[in-house]
Design a protein around this motif. Structure first.
Motif, mmCIF file in Angstrom:
data_model
loop_
_atom_site.group_PDB
_atom_site.id
_atom_site.type_symbol
_atom_site.label_atom_id
_atom_site.label_comp_id
_atom_site.label_asym_id
_atom_site.label_seq_id
_atom_site.Cartn_x
_atom_site.Cartn_y
_atom_site.Cartn_z
ATOM 1 N N ILE A 380 46.130 -12.877 -81.759
ATOM 2 C CA ILE A 380 45.144 -11.792 -81.800
ATOM 3 C C ILE A 380 43.853 -12.283 -82.450
ATOM 4 O O ILE A 380 42.736 -11.931 -82.003
ATOM 5 C CB ILE A 380 45.728 -10.577 -82.538
ATOM 6 N N ALA A 381 43.958 -13.107 -83.489
ATOM 7 C CA ALA A 381 42.761 -13.677 -84.108
ATOM 8 C C ALA A 381 42.000 -14.541 -83.101
ATOM 9 O O ALA A 381 40.762 -14.479 -83.010
ATOM 10 C CB ALA A 381 43.145 -14.488 -85.339
ATOM 11 N N TYR A 382 42.742 -15.358 -82.343
ATOM 12 C CA TYR A 382 42.095 -16.165 -81.298
ATOM 13 C C TYR A 382 41.426 -15.273 -80.257
ATOM 14 O O TYR A 382 40.288 -15.528 -79.832
ATOM 15 C CB TYR A 382 43.144 -17.058 -80.646
ATOM 16 N N SER A 383 42.115 -14.217 -79.838
ATOM 17 C CA SER A 383 41.602 -13.332 -78.790
ATOM 18 C C SER A 383 40.339 -12.611 -79.237
ATOM 19 O O SER A 383 39.342 -12.573 -78.507
ATOM 20 C CB SER A 383 42.674 -12.328 -78.394
ATOM 21 N N LEU A 384 40.367 -12.039 -80.422
ATOM 22 C CA LEU A 384 39.195 -11.290 -80.893
ATOM 23 C C LEU A 384 38.011 -12.211 -81.132
ATOM 24 O O LEU A 384 36.856 -11.849 -80.854
ATOM 25 C CB LEU A 384 39.557 -10.529 -82.174
ATOM 26 N N SER A 387 36.664 -13.030 -77.642
ATOM 27 C CA SER A 387 36.022 -11.881 -77.005
ATOM 28 C C SER A 387 34.662 -11.584 -77.624
ATOM 29 O O SER A 387 33.683 -11.327 -76.910
ATOM 30 C CB SER A 387 36.936 -10.658 -77.111
ATOM 31 N N ALA A 388 34.586 -11.624 -78.945
ATOM 32 C CA ALA A 388 33.303 -11.362 -79.603
ATOM 33 C C ALA A 388 32.305 -12.476 -79.321
ATOM 34 O O ALA A 388 31.105 -12.220 -79.132
ATOM 35 C CB ALA A 388 33.520 -11.206 -81.112
ATOM 36 N N ALA A 389 32.789 -13.724 -79.266
ATOM 37 C CA ALA A 389 31.875 -14.846 -79.047
ATOM 38 C C ALA A 389 31.412 -14.951 -77.608
ATOM 39 O O ALA A 389 30.462 -15.703 -77.327
ATOM 40 C CB ALA A 389 32.547 -16.144 -79.465
ATOM 41 N N SER A 390 32.051 -14.236 -76.680
ATOM 42 C CA SER A 390 31.561 -14.260 -75.295
ATOM 43 C C SER A 390 30.141 -13.729 -75.203
ATOM 44 O O SER A 390 29.376 -14.131 -74.318
ATOM 45 C CB SER A 390 32.492 -13.440 -74.402
ATOM 46 N N VAL A 437 41.533 -18.522 -89.558
ATOM 47 C CA VAL A 437 40.141 -18.946 -89.376
ATOM 48 C C VAL A 437 40.045 -19.980 -88.261
ATOM 49 O O VAL A 437 39.149 -19.927 -87.400
ATOM 50 C CB VAL A 437 39.577 -19.493 -90.700
ATOM 51 N N ALA A 438 40.993 -20.943 -88.247
ATOM 52 C CA ALA A 438 40.970 -21.963 -87.198
ATOM 53 C C ALA A 438 41.192 -21.344 -85.822
ATOM 54 O O ALA A 438 40.534 -21.729 -84.844
ATOM 55 C CB ALA A 438 42.039 -23.019 -87.487
ATOM 56 N N GLY A 443 38.753 -19.811 -80.713
ATOM 57 C CA GLY A 443 38.405 -18.811 -79.706
ATOM 58 C C GLY A 443 36.913 -18.751 -79.440
ATOM 59 O O GLY A 443 36.485 -18.563 -78.299
ATOM 60 N N VAL A 444 36.101 -18.935 -80.485
ATOM 61 C CA VAL A 444 34.642 -18.965 -80.295
ATOM 62 C C VAL A 444 34.250 -20.121 -79.379
ATOM 63 O O VAL A 444 33.460 -19.972 -78.435
ATOM 64 C CB VAL A 444 33.938 -19.068 -81.656
ATOM 65 N N GLY A 445 34.817 -21.298 -79.639
ATOM 66 C CA GLY A 445 34.518 -22.441 -78.773
ATOM 67 C C GLY A 445 35.003 -22.247 -77.356
ATOM 68 O O GLY A 445 34.323 -22.635 -76.395
#
Length: 595
Positions: A380-384, A387-390, A437-438, A443-445
């Motif tokens: 879920i941390a990766y997903s959010l 999604s926000a970084a898109s 955090v990682a 997910g941002v990348g």
């Protein structure tokens, strides 16, 4: 303050004159006819045109949102079911009690093989399927195959799970190729509807300026991937609300795990073979699978009912009329384009990094150290984060197009180097915040990578005749990368990180070299798209070259060699000149074949 009068008069409303004057017949024999069929006195053509194209633009936005929501629900159901199924089948007590000696591990391995190996052949049939069914119907068919895979889990047997997994593997590349083509086409159509006045001033067949649809493409790709990355969070809902209550804690599952992170080998070496405290009831499993099946059905309805066509009917006929042999060959012929050759390492890395997030980072670093019960929160941390970084892809509206893509690659480079030297201790929760955090930064990348690549392909290849070929090549290389990860799942973590690091550096270098070539003015070699070869049989739209020609009136347009005129005949009256209708053309063509 008086209210403004309505744009059009209300039918049947009384005017300022008396009621008896309403039934008085106007003077002149043609006055009643003009009153009935004439134009409204207050008709505003520009206002009507503006309203029409505003509705068209809203329809395009509706198409993008429906396609994004449908893809999100489809992958949320697919990933959630696959994750729950693999965890249940991993527990040896569940296998022995529920299925005896049926061999569920062997079935699961064959199922994963079908999902990961079958897309290798997708380059051979994906363009043909997209041109045959059309972009929208290919999306609907692929989503339906995903729903078929969900339905087979009601009866878990070899002859249900493995064939449905093979069918799903065949649908992966067509789904993503048609989805990328669809979003790009929606951006081009939105530009046409937003600049309709400029289109009227241009020539009928003149293309819009190159790169004119790029701002809309950036926005639509950011919306699509913002929705899609939420599917990883949606996939954790069965874990959170159903499966987590049956799991052992980390002290039991990680009892024999001694090394994690960069020191680990394979996938969860030493993980306990029993992960379930109690076995879930069959009734509860049926309820969960029924909910997932209902969501998959809703995704099908979204694509079917709310997604409009990507092309006009005549355009789809033109796309098919280039010949099926040419459609089969054109993806291979595009290899001569140096832009695609330079982007292939990035395509491969795009497949590597998303699998590493779900297996290497989530399992090798996360579950290995903090337990299986925290897998859902990590994803879920990766997903959010993704999604926000898109939305960061919108930076391409103001920055050079290479900046978001290189920013995502740079972030992944720093994270990969950090993970290369980090080995978390099993059953120690003090460092769990580092994992979250990682996962969020990865997910941002990933979001910058996916959004940047899809936008770049839509900008470099604007021709609607070749977009499905380009997105097929992109997602086929992604499928090849996922297959390579599947083959190397038993490698040590350091080997996986080394391959990931080398591929990332090669991808960034190759992409920057491509941009340098483009700036230096080196023209790419693109294969020629053959002209549509129409056969005039039955109902067909008028050909472009002869659609509005008046010089054909004279009787010489359709004469054969044996019927050559002896002397120029007198021209018929202008009022009698007309072009033969398509039905007459078809009869004429059949007649010529008879000779």
């Amino acid at each position: 303050m008086q209210a403004e009068p309505p744009l059009y008069p209300v039918a049947g409303a009384a005017g300022p004159q008396d009621n008896e004057d309403q039934f008085v017949v106007p003077d002149g024999p043609e006055a009643p006819l003009d009153e009935l069929v004439g134009a409204y006195p207050n008709y505003n053509e520009e206002e009507e045109e503006r309203r029409y194209y505003r509705r068209k633009r809203l329809g395009v936005v509706k198409n993008v949102l429906a396609a994004s929501a449908g893809c999100t629900l489809t992958y949320g159901v697919y990933l959630g079911l696959l994750q729950m199924q693999l965890i249940l089948h991993y527990d040896e007590t569940y296998r022995e009690v529920k299925y005896g000696n049926m061999g569920l591990p062997d079935i699961d391995s064959k199922m994963l093989m079908g999902i990961n190996v079958t897309p290798i052949a997708a380059l051979l049939y994906t363009p043909v399927l997209i041109r045959f069914f059309g972009t929208k119907w290919m999306m609907f068919l692929a989503v339906g195959i995903y729903a078929l895979f969900v339905s087979t889990n009601y009866w878990e047997r070899y002859y249900t799970l493995v064939p449905s997994a093979v069918a799903l593997g065949m649908a992966i590349v067509p789904l993503w190729a048609s989805m990328g083509n669809y979003i790009t086409r929606m951006a081009q159509k939105y530009y046409e509807y937003a600049h309709y006045k400029e289109q009227d001033e241009q020539e009928p067949r003149q293309r819009p300026p190159r790169g004119s649809h790029a701002p809309y493409l950036l926005v639509f790709q950011a919306i699509f991937y913002g929705f899609f990355h939420l599917s990883f969070a949606c996939a954790q809902l069965p874990m959170i609300y159903f499966l987590n209550s049956y799991l052992y804690d980390l002290n039991h599952t990680l009892l024999n795990v001694h090394s994690c992170g960069t020191k680990s080998h394979g996938i969860l070496a030493g993980f306990n073979k029993t992960v379930l405290r109690t076995l879930p009831r069959s009734r509860n499993l049926i309820v969960v699978e029924s909910v997932l099946m209902a969501v998959a059905f809703v995704a099908m309805l979204l694509v079917l009912g709310l997604c409009g066509a990507a092309y006009r009917p005549t355009e789809e006929i033109d796309l098919r009329s280039v010949g099926w042999g040419n459609i089969f060959q054109l993806p291979f012929k595009h290899v001569r384009d140096y832009r695609l050759r330079h982007l292939v390492p990035f395509f491969i890395y795009s497949g590597f990094e998303v699998l590493f997030a779900c297996t290497g980072l989530a399992l090798g670093y996360g579950v290995c150290s903090v337990g299986l019960e925290r897998l859902a929160s990590l994803l879920i941390a990766y997903s959010l984060g993704a999604s926000a970084a898109s939305l960061l892809g919108l930076l391409g509206l103001w920055l050079p197009r290479s900046v978001p893509l290189m920013a995502g690659a740079g972030l992944h480079l720093l994270l990969t180097l950090s993970l290369f030297f980090w080995a978390p201790v099993p059953r120690v929760l003090q460092h769990s915040w580092i994992l979250y955090v990682a996962a969020a930064l990865w997910g941002v990348g990933s979001a910058l990578n996916k959004t940047g690549l899809s936008t770049l392909l839509g900008i470099l290849y604007e021709d609607k005749e070749r977009q499905d070929f380009i997105f097929t090549i992109y997602h086929w290389w992604q499928a090849v990368a996922i297959f390579m990860v599947y083959l190397g799942s038993s490698l040590p973590m350091k080997a996986k990180l080394t391959v990931l690091l080398v591929t990332l550096v090669a991808a960034a270098t190759s992409y920057l070299w491509m941009e340098h070539k483009l700036k230096s003015g080196l023209a790419p070699r693109q294969p020629r798209i053959p002209r549509p070869q129409h056969k005039v049989r039955g109902y067909r739209y008028l050909e472009e070259n002869n659609s509005d020609e008046s010089d054909l009136c004279g009787g010489q347009g359709d004469l054969t060699e044996d019927e050559a005129p002896e002397a120029p005949a007198a021209q018929p009256p202008v009022g009698l000149c007309r072009r033969p209708c398509p039905y007459e053309q078809a009869l004429g063509a059949d007649g010529l074949e008879g000779h």
